[in-house]
Design a protein around this motif. Structure first.
Motif, PDB file in Angstrom:
ATOM      1  N   LYS A 139      -8.906  12.495 -10.529  1.00  0.00           N
ATOM      2  CA  LYS A 139      -9.084  11.143 -11.047  1.00  0.00           C
ATOM      3  C   LYS A 139      -9.466  10.196  -9.916  1.00  0.00           C
ATOM      4  O   LYS A 139      -9.086  10.396  -8.763  1.00  0.00           O
ATOM      5  N   ASN A 140     -10.204   9.127 -10.259  1.00  0.00           N
ATOM      6  CA  ASN A 140     -10.636   8.132  -9.281  1.00  0.00           C
ATOM      7  C   ASN A 140     -10.214   6.745  -9.744  1.00  0.00           C
ATOM      8  O   ASN A 140     -10.252   6.440 -10.935  1.00  0.00           O
ATOM      9  N   LEU A 141      -9.805   5.900  -8.785  1.00  0.00           N
ATOM     10  CA  LEU A 141      -9.412   4.529  -9.085  1.00  0.00           C
ATOM     11  C   LEU A 141     -10.103   3.571  -8.124  1.00  0.00           C
ATOM     12  O   LEU A 141     -10.160   3.818  -6.917  1.00  0.00           O
ATOM     13  N   LEU A 142     -10.613   2.453  -8.645  1.00  0.00           N
ATOM     14  CA  LEU A 142     -11.193   1.414  -7.814  1.00  0.00           C
ATOM     15  C   LEU A 142     -10.106   0.431  -7.397  1.00  0.00           C
ATOM     16  O   LEU A 142      -9.256   0.047  -8.212  1.00  0.00           O
ATOM     17  N   VAL A 143     -10.144   0.014  -6.128  1.00  0.00           N
ATOM     18  CA  VAL A 143      -9.153  -0.942  -5.619  1.00  0.00           C
ATOM     19  C   VAL A 143      -9.863  -2.086  -4.920  1.00  0.00           C
ATOM     20  O   VAL A 143     -10.957  -1.928  -4.365  1.00  0.00           O
ATOM     21  N   GLU A 144      -9.226  -3.267  -4.955  1.00  0.00           N
ATOM     22  CA  GLU A 144      -9.816  -4.448  -4.341  1.00  0.00           C
ATOM     23  C   GLU A 144      -9.608  -4.468  -2.837  1.00  0.00           C
ATOM     24  O   GLU A 144     -10.474  -4.875  -2.076  1.00  0.00           O
ATOM     25  N   PRO A 146      -8.842  -1.984   0.057  1.00  0.00           N
ATOM     26  CA  PRO A 146      -8.674  -0.596   0.497  1.00  0.00           C
ATOM     27  C   PRO A 146      -7.769  -0.439   1.709  1.00  0.00           C
ATOM     28  O   PRO A 146      -7.265   0.659   1.970  1.00  0.00           O
ATOM     29  N   SER A 147      -7.552  -1.526   2.455  1.00  0.00           N
ATOM     30  CA  SER A 147      -6.726  -1.428   3.660  1.00  0.00           C
ATOM     31  C   SER A 147      -5.275  -1.107   3.339  1.00  0.00           C
ATOM     32  O   SER A 147      -4.521  -0.677   4.212  1.00  0.00           O
ATOM     33  N   GLU A 148      -4.866  -1.325   2.089  1.00  0.00           N
ATOM     34  CA  GLU A 148      -3.488  -1.048   1.704  1.00  0.00           C
ATOM     35  C   GLU A 148      -3.210   0.447   1.584  1.00  0.00           C
ATOM     36  O   GLU A 148      -2.049   0.874   1.660  1.00  0.00           O
ATOM     37  N   TYR A 149      -4.264   1.244   1.405  1.00  0.00           N
ATOM     38  CA  TYR A 149      -4.073   2.644   1.066  1.00  0.00           C
ATOM     39  C   TYR A 149      -4.754   3.555   2.082  1.00  0.00           C
ATOM     40  O   TYR A 149      -5.776   3.216   2.669  1.00  0.00           O
ATOM     41  N   ALA A 150      -4.169   4.747   2.267  1.00  0.00           N
ATOM     42  CA  ALA A 150      -4.731   5.722   3.197  1.00  0.00           C
ATOM     43  C   ALA A 150      -4.601   7.115   2.599  1.00  0.00           C
ATOM     44  O   ALA A 150      -3.756   7.362   1.721  1.00  0.00           O
ATOM     45  N   ALA A 151      -5.451   8.016   3.059  1.00  0.00           N
ATOM     46  CA  ALA A 151      -5.354   9.403   2.613  1.00  0.00           C
ATOM     47  C   ALA A 151      -3.968   9.948   2.954  1.00  0.00           C
ATOM     48  O   ALA A 151      -3.445   9.729   4.043  1.00  0.00           O
ATOM     49  N   GLY A 152      -3.367  10.646   1.990  1.00  0.00           N
ATOM     50  CA  GLY A 152      -2.019  11.167   2.172  1.00  0.00           C
ATOM     51  C   GLY A 152      -0.960  10.317   1.523  1.00  0.00           C
ATOM     52  O   GLY A 152       0.150  10.799   1.259  1.00  0.00           O
ATOM     53  N   ASP A 153      -1.267   9.033   1.268  1.00  0.00           N
ATOM     54  CA  ASP A 153      -0.322   8.179   0.546  1.00  0.00           C
ATOM     55  C   ASP A 153      -0.183   8.657  -0.890  1.00  0.00           C
ATOM     56  O   ASP A 153      -1.058   9.360  -1.419  1.00  0.00           O
ATOM     57  N   SER A 154       0.886   8.235  -1.535  1.00  0.00           N
ATOM     58  CA  SER A 154       1.049   8.484  -2.964  1.00  0.00           C
ATOM     59  C   SER A 154       1.118   7.151  -3.699  1.00  0.00           C
ATOM     60  O   SER A 154       1.595   6.153  -3.155  1.00  0.00           O
ATOM     61  N   ILE A 155       0.630   7.152  -4.922  1.00  0.00           N
ATOM     62  CA  ILE A 155       0.719   5.982  -5.774  1.00  0.00           C
ATOM     63  C   ILE A 155       1.262   6.397  -7.131  1.00  0.00           C
ATOM     64  O   ILE A 155       1.169   7.562  -7.523  1.00  0.00           O
ATOM     65  N   VAL A 156       1.852   5.436  -7.833  1.00  0.00           N
ATOM     66  CA  VAL A 156       2.275   5.652  -9.213  1.00  0.00           C
ATOM     67  C   VAL A 156       1.366   4.816 -10.097  1.00  0.00           C
ATOM     68  O   VAL A 156       1.228   3.605  -9.888  1.00  0.00           O
ATOM     69  N   VAL A 157       0.708   5.474 -11.058  1.00  0.00           N
ATOM     70  CA  VAL A 157      -0.309   4.834 -11.884  1.00  0.00           C
ATOM     71  C   VAL A 157       0.170   4.759 -13.327  1.00  0.00           C
ATOM     72  O   VAL A 157       0.639   5.752 -13.899  1.00  0.00           O
ATOM     73  N   SER A 158       0.064   3.576 -13.919  1.00  0.00           N
ATOM     74  CA  SER A 158       0.438   3.385 -15.317  1.00  0.00           C
ATOM     75  C   SER A 158      -0.503   4.164 -16.226  1.00  0.00           C
ATOM     76  O   SER A 158      -1.722   4.154 -16.034  1.00  0.00           O
ATOM     77  N   ASN A 159       0.055   4.824 -17.224  1.00  0.00           N
ATOM     78  CA  ASN A 159      -0.764   5.585 -18.164  1.00  0.00           C
ATOM     79  C   ASN A 159      -1.571   4.680 -19.083  1.00  0.00           C
ATOM     80  O   ASN A 159      -2.631   5.064 -19.577  1.00  0.00           O
ATOM     81  N   ASP A 160      -1.087   3.460 -19.310  1.00  0.00           N
ATOM     82  CA  ASP A 160      -1.744   2.569 -20.266  1.00  0.00           C
ATOM     83  C   ASP A 160      -3.033   1.971 -19.720  1.00  0.00           C
ATOM     84  O   ASP A 160      -4.060   1.952 -20.413  1.00  0.00           O
TER      85      ASP A 160
END
Length: 235
Positions: A139-144, A146-160
């Motif tokens: 899956k792919n997500l667009l973010v405003e 990108p500096s907040e996130y790095a490869a190896g991080d984990s995120i929790v994504v709402s199903n809705d």
């Protein structure tokens, strides 16, 4: 190309017996060969259906949700951290790596079934100057920002609405679970990240409750302190 997968050659992560029927359904879609076809989960793991026809009926009538989605196919691969909801039974499960790298179903509360954990594999720049997070399940997500996130991080994504509701950085001190290798299913805190020069994989030293183990960073996923695989815990 054949639509059947020989049962003896299914990936080790699939929780099925290899010396029974000759063929089983072939995984197609998210997770690729690392996933278990939904039919296998419904029929062979849970025993909720007895045939492909019964599985298809249940899916068409919204009795089974995968990450909040209705109407999925019976051959849709179910993989690491996917959420299964059985609405009529009021049962909810998270797919969690077990010992030996096999995929196991962990009972969770209904509230925990509203979102899903995902590991960021990498980031790419897309048209419009925006950044896309590429996740472990394809899956792919667009973010405003990108500096907040790095490869190896984990995120929790709402199903809705695919909103990111939590973010866990990959760093020393983070809680992780190993999802592959000889320590698959083990949980502990990152004690040290050993950077390997060149193109080799970085090593990760993880301190668990019982012992300390070493693995490569591709094999670990950052999790929340409540996300331990115990029934009833949410993200």
């Amino acid at each position: 190309m054949s639509n059947h997968q020989k049962r003896l050659s299914v990936p080790k992560s699939w929780p099925v017996e290899r010396k029974t029927d000759t063929f089983t359904v072939k995984a197609q879609g998210p997770h690729g060969e690392d996933g278990v076809p939904l039919l296998i989960v419904l029929r062979d793991v849970l025993g909720y259906v007895g045939s492909k026809k019964e599985a298809r009926y249940a899916l068409e009538h919204g009795s089974v949700l995968v990450n909040g989605d209705e109407g999925v196919s019976e051959d849709r691969p179910i993989g690491m951290f996917d959420i299964l909801a059985f609405t009529e039974r009021e049962e909810y499960y998270r797919v969690f790596p077990d010992e030996g790298g096999r995929l196991a179903l962990t009972p969770i509360d209904a509230d925990a079934a509203d979102s899903k954990l995902a590991k960021i594999e990498d980031k790419t720049l897309v048209s419009g100057g925006r950044t896309q997070l590429n996740l472990h399940d394809g899956k792919n997500l667009l973010v405003e920002d990108p500096s907040e996130y790095a490869a190896g991080d984990s995120i929790v994504v709402s199903n809705d609405d695919d909103e990111i509701v939590a973010h866990f950085p990959y760093e020393e001190g983070s809680l992780v679970t190993a999802v592959r290798g000889s320590h698959a299913g083990d949980i502990g805190e990152i004690d040290e990240i050993q950077v390997t020069p060149g193109s080799g994989s970085n090593n990760v030293i993880v301190e668990g409750d019982d012992d300390t183990f070493e693995t490569v960073e591709e094999y670990v996923v950052v999790i929340d302190e409540n996300f331990t695989g115990d029934g009833g815990d949410g993200e």
